[in-house]
Design an enzyme around this catalytic site. Structure first.
Site, PDB file in Angstrom:
ATOM      1  N   GLY A 167       2.014   1.900  10.850  1.00 21.65           N
ATOM      2  CA  GLY A 167       3.019   2.964  10.807  1.00 21.65           C
ATOM      3  C   GLY A 167       3.650   3.506  12.008  1.00 21.65           C
ATOM      4  O   GLY A 167       4.401   4.489  12.267  1.00 21.65           O
ATOM      5  N   ASN A 176       0.746  -1.098   0.097  1.00 24.57           N
ATOM      6  CA  ASN A 176      -0.095   0.128   0.009  1.00 24.57           C
ATOM      7  C   ASN A 176       0.875   1.148   0.031  1.00 24.57           C
ATOM      8  O   ASN A 176       1.388   1.532   1.131  1.00 24.57           O
ATOM      9  CB  ASN A 176      -0.910  -0.156   1.186  1.00 24.57           C
ATOM     10  CG  ASN A 176      -1.799   1.227   1.263  1.00 24.57           C
ATOM     11  OD1 ASN A 176      -1.827   2.132   0.353  1.00 24.57           O
ATOM     12  ND2 ASN A 176      -2.322   1.462   2.713  1.00 24.57           N
ATOM     13  N   GLY A 233       4.705   1.297   4.916  1.00 30.67           N
ATOM     14  CA  GLY A 233       6.098   1.779   4.800  1.00 30.67           C
ATOM     15  C   GLY A 233       7.115   0.921   4.113  1.00 30.67           C
ATOM     16  O   GLY A 233       7.955   1.319   3.156  1.00 30.67           O
ATOM     17  N   SER A 253       3.221  -2.408  10.367  1.00 32.79           N
ATOM     18  CA  SER A 253       4.870  -2.371  10.675  1.00 32.79           C
ATOM     19  C   SER A 253       5.539  -3.610  10.196  1.00 32.79           C
ATOM     20  O   SER A 253       6.428  -3.997  10.646  1.00 32.79           O
ATOM     21  CB  SER A 253       5.116  -1.858  12.177  1.00 32.79           C
ATOM     22  OG  SER A 253       4.583  -0.794  12.521  1.00 32.79           O
ATOM     23  N   GLU A 270      -7.055   4.371   7.811  1.00 31.47           N
ATOM     24  CA  GLU A 270      -6.856   5.683   7.437  1.00 31.47           C
ATOM     25  C   GLU A 270      -8.054   6.301   7.106  1.00 31.47           C
ATOM     26  O   GLU A 270      -8.420   7.372   7.355  1.00 31.47           O
ATOM     27  CB  GLU A 270      -5.559   5.889   6.797  1.00 31.47           C
ATOM     28  CG  GLU A 270      -4.335   5.769   7.578  1.00 31.47           C
ATOM     29  CD  GLU A 270      -3.065   5.274   6.995  1.00 31.47           C
ATOM     30  OE1 GLU A 270      -3.097   5.531   5.659  1.00 31.47           O
ATOM     31  OE2 GLU A 270      -1.989   4.896   7.502  1.00 31.47           O
ATOM     32  N   HIS A 310      -9.537   0.720   4.840  1.00 29.63           N
ATOM     33  CA  HIS A 310      -8.505   0.790   5.514  1.00 29.63           C
ATOM     34  C   HIS A 310      -8.472   1.885   6.758  1.00 29.63           C
ATOM     35  O   HIS A 310      -9.355   2.793   6.602  1.00 29.63           O
ATOM     36  CB  HIS A 310      -7.156   1.436   4.764  1.00 29.63           C
ATOM     37  CG  HIS A 310      -5.876   1.361   5.309  1.00 29.63           C
ATOM     38  ND1 HIS A 310      -5.619   2.530   6.301  1.00 29.63           N
ATOM     39  CD2 HIS A 310      -4.822   0.629   4.855  1.00 29.63           C
ATOM     40  CE1 HIS A 310      -4.101   2.309   6.493  1.00 29.63           C
ATOM     41  NE2 HIS A 310      -3.596   1.218   5.932  1.00 29.63           N
ATOM     42  N   GLU A 357      -5.395  -5.669  10.545  1.00 29.58           N
ATOM     43  CA  GLU A 357      -4.447  -4.378  10.683  1.00 29.58           C
ATOM     44  C   GLU A 357      -4.809  -3.866  11.917  1.00 29.58           C
ATOM     45  O   GLU A 357      -5.586  -2.822  12.008  1.00 29.58           O
ATOM     46  CB  GLU A 357      -4.555  -3.483   9.470  1.00 29.58           C
ATOM     47  CG  GLU A 357      -4.124  -3.983   8.251  1.00 29.58           C
ATOM     48  CD  GLU A 357      -3.552  -3.109   7.310  1.00 29.58           C
ATOM     49  OE1 GLU A 357      -2.416  -3.301   6.988  1.00 29.58           O
ATOM     50  OE2 GLU A 357      -4.207  -1.849   7.027  1.00 29.58           O
ATOM     51  N   LYS A 383       0.232   4.132  -0.249  1.00 34.52           N
ATOM     52  CA  LYS A 383      -0.717   5.444   0.359  1.00 34.52           C
ATOM     53  C   LYS A 383      -0.395   6.568  -0.535  1.00 34.52           C
ATOM     54  O   LYS A 383      -0.672   6.583  -1.891  1.00 34.52           O
ATOM     55  CB  LYS A 383      -0.080   5.314   1.760  1.00 34.52           C
ATOM     56  CG  LYS A 383      -0.164   4.368   2.523  1.00 34.52           C
ATOM     57  CD  LYS A 383       0.031   4.556   4.085  1.00 34.52           C
ATOM     58  CE  LYS A 383      -0.030   3.329   4.725  1.00 34.52           C
ATOM     59  NZ  LYS A 383      -0.120   3.401   6.248  1.00 34.52           N
TER      60      LYS A 383
HETATM   61  C1  PEP Z   1      -0.931  -0.133   5.996  1.00 34.63           C
HETATM   62  O1  PEP Z   1      -1.067   1.088   5.867  1.00 34.63           O
HETATM   63  O2  PEP Z   1      -1.701  -1.040   5.532  1.00 34.63           O
HETATM   64  C2  PEP Z   1       0.380  -0.595   6.800  1.00 34.63           C
HETATM   65  C3  PEP Z   1       0.168  -1.763   7.062  1.00 34.63           C
HETATM   66  O3  PEP Z   1       1.222   0.337   7.088  1.00 34.63           O
HETATM   67  P1  PEP Z   1       2.449   0.054   7.714  1.00 34.63           P
HETATM   68  O4  PEP Z   1       3.153  -1.272   6.903  1.00 34.63           O
HETATM   69  O5  PEP Z   1       3.459   1.184   7.342  1.00 34.63           O
HETATM   70  O6  PEP Z   1       2.594  -0.268   9.101  1.00 34.63           O
END
Ligand code: PEP
Length: 251
Positions: A171, A9, A232, A210, A97, A95, A165, A11
């Site tokens: 993040g 992803n 990320g 993460s 966010e 998601h 998640e 973003k």
């Molecule tokens: C995500 O945004 O779906 C995600 C898992 O981000 P990160 O890997 O940065 O925690």
């Protein structure tokens, strides 16, 4: 038999040029993958160029969001058919966010899942508890509500991928332990069994939060973790390809 998936992803990152470079590196690094899928989710503005870059490869394309209407006066929104038209196979829905900053409710997410399936897109449905909800020990009831509401009236469940998640892990660098993650993945599979019976064995459940190439090894060893949704670490070819290599080697 479930096949693994690793989805990146991106973003709100990457210009068109940066997206082409990253997509090309992922394409070149995944020519030998077997029994699994690699998916990238660039921002809307890069979808077409990313599609042109990966179209004859093992990598498939996802959007990060969509509207649930086919067309109309929804300034700034993107219709599901437009995503199909531009080459998307998957679409990330719900998601955290989107839920947090754009106030998406379970009801909106349900409409999106149903519409995605209706136009032939495969939803990657995200669910997960906040830190506060975990502390209050309501993780299971939150996940139960999110899944049942999102999947209400959904019958093509074999086309749906679930991503667990935990919001506190996204993040933040605070990855769930493999035991914490597997506990929720097993719980999700139980809900799917209650809703869909034995088909639940074939539904892919990804972990996200993460994930890096240093922590994925243990997570992917768990029975109900079928891959990863990566934020990320999906922006750097080495980091993302390192995750893919470990998952493909273990599943
Ligand atoms: C995500 O945004 O779906 C995600 C898992 O981000 P990160 O890997 O940065 O925690």
């Amino acid at each position: 038999m479930r096949t693994w998936i690793v989805a990146g992803n991106w973003k709100m990152h990457n210009t068109i040029g940066e997206s082409i470079t990253l997509a090309q590196a992922i394409k070149e690094g995944t020519t030998n993958i077997k029994n699994g899928e690699v998916v990238i989710a660039p921002p809307f503005t890069s979808l077409y160029s990313a599609y042109e870059t990966i179209k004859d490869s093992q990598v498939t394309l996802a959007a990060q969001n969509m509207h649930y209407e086919d067309k109309g006066a929804f300034t700034g929104e993107i219709a599901p058919g437009m995503l199909k038209d531009i080459g998307c196979t998957y679409v990330i829905i719900g998601h955290s966010e989107r839920r947090k900053y754009f106030h998406e409710r379970d009801e909106d997410i349900n409409l999106k899942v149903k519409k995605a399936l209706a136009v032939g897109l495969k939803p990657i449905l995200c669910v997960g508890e906040t830190e506060d909800e975990r502390i209050k020990d309501v993780t299971q009831s939150v996940i139960d509500r999110q899944i049942k509401k999102a999947l209400s009236g959904v019958d093509k469940i074999d086309k749906v991928v679930i991503a667990y998640e935990p919001v506190w892990a996204i993040g933040t660098g605070k990855v769930a332990t493999s035991i914490q993650a597997e506990e929720v993945h097993r719980f999700i599979r139980g809900i799917l069994k209650e809703l869909y019976g034995d088909v639940s064995k074939d539904i892919r459940i990804l972990y996200g939060g993460s994930v890096t190439k240093d922590n994925i090894g243990e997570l992917i060893g768990m029975e109900n973790i079928d891959g990863a949704l990566v934020g990320g670490a999906s922006l750097k070819p080495d980091a993302f390809l390192g995750i893919i290599q470990q998952i493909s080697g273990k599943k």
